[in-house]
Write a protein that holds these residues in place. Sequence first.
Motif, PDB file in Angstrom:
ATOM      1  N   LYS A   1       0.626  -1.143  -0.001  1.00 24.98           N
ATOM      2  CA  LYS A   1       0.144  -0.162  -0.095  1.00 24.98           C
ATOM      3  C   LYS A   1       0.794   1.350   0.043  1.00 24.98           C
ATOM      4  CE  LYS A   1      -3.913   2.141   2.071  1.00 24.98           C
ATOM      5  NZ  LYS A   1      -3.435   3.458   2.024  1.00 24.98           N
ATOM      6  N   ASP A   2       2.039   1.352   0.685  1.00 27.88           N
ATOM      7  CA  ASP A   2       2.814   2.487   0.773  1.00 27.88           C
ATOM      8  C   ASP A   2       3.427   2.877  -0.573  1.00 27.88           C
ATOM      9  OD1 ASP A   2       4.267   0.173   0.884  1.00 27.88           O
ATOM     10  OD2 ASP A   2       6.003   0.951   2.054  1.00 27.88           O
ATOM     11  N   ARG A   3       3.747   1.738  -1.437  1.00 29.21           N
ATOM     12  CA  ARG A   3       4.241   2.125  -2.605  1.00 29.21           C
ATOM     13  C   ARG A   3       3.297   2.727  -3.549  1.00 29.21           C
ATOM     14  NH1 ARG A   3       7.903  -2.470  -5.355  1.00 29.21           N
ATOM     15  NH2 ARG A   3       9.272  -1.628  -3.569  1.00 29.21           N
ATOM     16  N   LEU A   4       2.003   1.836  -3.628  1.00 33.41           N
ATOM     17  CA  LEU A   4       0.668   2.406  -4.353  1.00 33.41           C
ATOM     18  C   LEU A   4       0.528   3.727  -3.913  1.00 33.41           C
ATOM     19  CD1 LEU A   4      -1.407  -0.926  -4.226  1.00 33.41           C
ATOM     20  CD2 LEU A   4      -0.255   0.065  -6.351  1.00 33.41           C
ATOM     21  N   ASP A   5       0.523   4.105  -2.761  1.00 30.65           N
ATOM     22  CA  ASP A   5       0.162   5.650  -2.208  1.00 30.65           C
ATOM     23  C   ASP A   5       1.142   6.668  -2.814  1.00 30.65           C
ATOM     24  OD1 ASP A   5      -2.139   4.774  -1.192  1.00 30.65           O
ATOM     25  OD2 ASP A   5      -1.299   4.682   1.045  1.00 30.65           O
ATOM     26  N   THR A   6       2.442   6.201  -2.929  1.00 32.14           N
ATOM     27  CA  THR A   6       3.500   6.982  -3.522  1.00 32.14           C
ATOM     28  C   THR A   6       3.186   7.142  -4.916  1.00 32.14           C
ATOM     29  OG1 THR A   6       4.920   6.392  -1.850  1.00 32.14           O
ATOM     30  CG2 THR A   6       5.850   7.484  -3.928  1.00 32.14           C
ATOM     31  N   LEU A   7       2.868   6.246  -5.701  1.00 29.85           N
ATOM     32  CA  LEU A   7       2.567   6.429  -7.238  1.00 29.85           C
ATOM     33  C   LEU A   7       1.298   7.295  -7.429  1.00 29.85           C
ATOM     34  CD1 LEU A   7       3.381   2.587  -8.407  1.00 29.85           C
ATOM     35  CD2 LEU A   7       5.042   4.608  -8.449  1.00 29.85           C
ATOM     36  N   VAL A   8       0.175   6.667  -6.819  1.00 32.67           N
ATOM     37  CA  VAL A   8      -0.718   7.835  -6.837  1.00 32.67           C
ATOM     38  C   VAL A   8      -0.429   9.099  -6.691  1.00 32.67           C
ATOM     39  CG1 VAL A   8      -3.034   8.263  -5.767  1.00 32.67           C
ATOM     40  CG2 VAL A   8      -2.585   5.794  -6.218  1.00 32.67           C
TER      41      VAL A   8
END
Length: 255
Positions: A36-43
């Motif tokens: 989730k942390d990586r996804l949030d950064t990409l978003v």
Amino acid sequence: MSKVIAVFGAGTGLGVSVARRFGREGFRVALVARRKDRLDTLVAQLADEGIEAAPFTADLADPTAVPALVDAIRDHFGRIDVVEYAPISADLTFTPATELDAATLKALSGLFLFTPVEVFHAVLPEMIERGDGAVLMGTGYSAVQPMPHASGPGPVMAAARNYLYSLNAELAETGVYAGTLSVAALIARSAAAAAVEAQSGTPVGTEPITMPNGFQLPVADPDDLAEHYWDMYTKRDRVEQIHPEPVAPQADTGA
């Protein structure tokens, strides 16, 4: 309503490049991955570029989670127009064919065969009903060209590639496209590239990487791969794209 692409296996390499390429054309983006942390950064990065994206956490090795995952994406965006499925694992290892067993294949089959089949099975009915859409899959080149001492993922991905070819032919008159991108290179900026950098002590740029065994590993720019996907999606003139394209053998003229 603007179109939606769901990127399964979204990461810092190919996934975000695909999101950017389709996002520039007005697509909204669903990003799917475990962290989730990586996804949030990409978003957040995509939002800064004017691209609407949303994160969806999932373990893609578990095909039973696919129906609820696809429903969640539909609930958020209202539709799914394109699926790109190309998870890349930094800890993926190969096995000599002489040592391959059923347990190894079973461990790989969820991520590289069962889940993409389930994802495509879940989204195809709405695409066929709409008369438009696309399912795109990424595989390693060992699915196309078997290599000694590099078995394991190849046989499983080859089965998925076989399925994709059949799917492409069956969908030909429906307005829905199925295509596969086979990559014979390390993808720059990916988690796998970071692992190679840590192992070799050499930054991954654009030049081939020399592995400890002396093998020259080509490097692919994920932006180039994303451009292949866009070209396949818009032209729909081929089932498969290989990158880099194989070099045809020189004809023996007898000179």
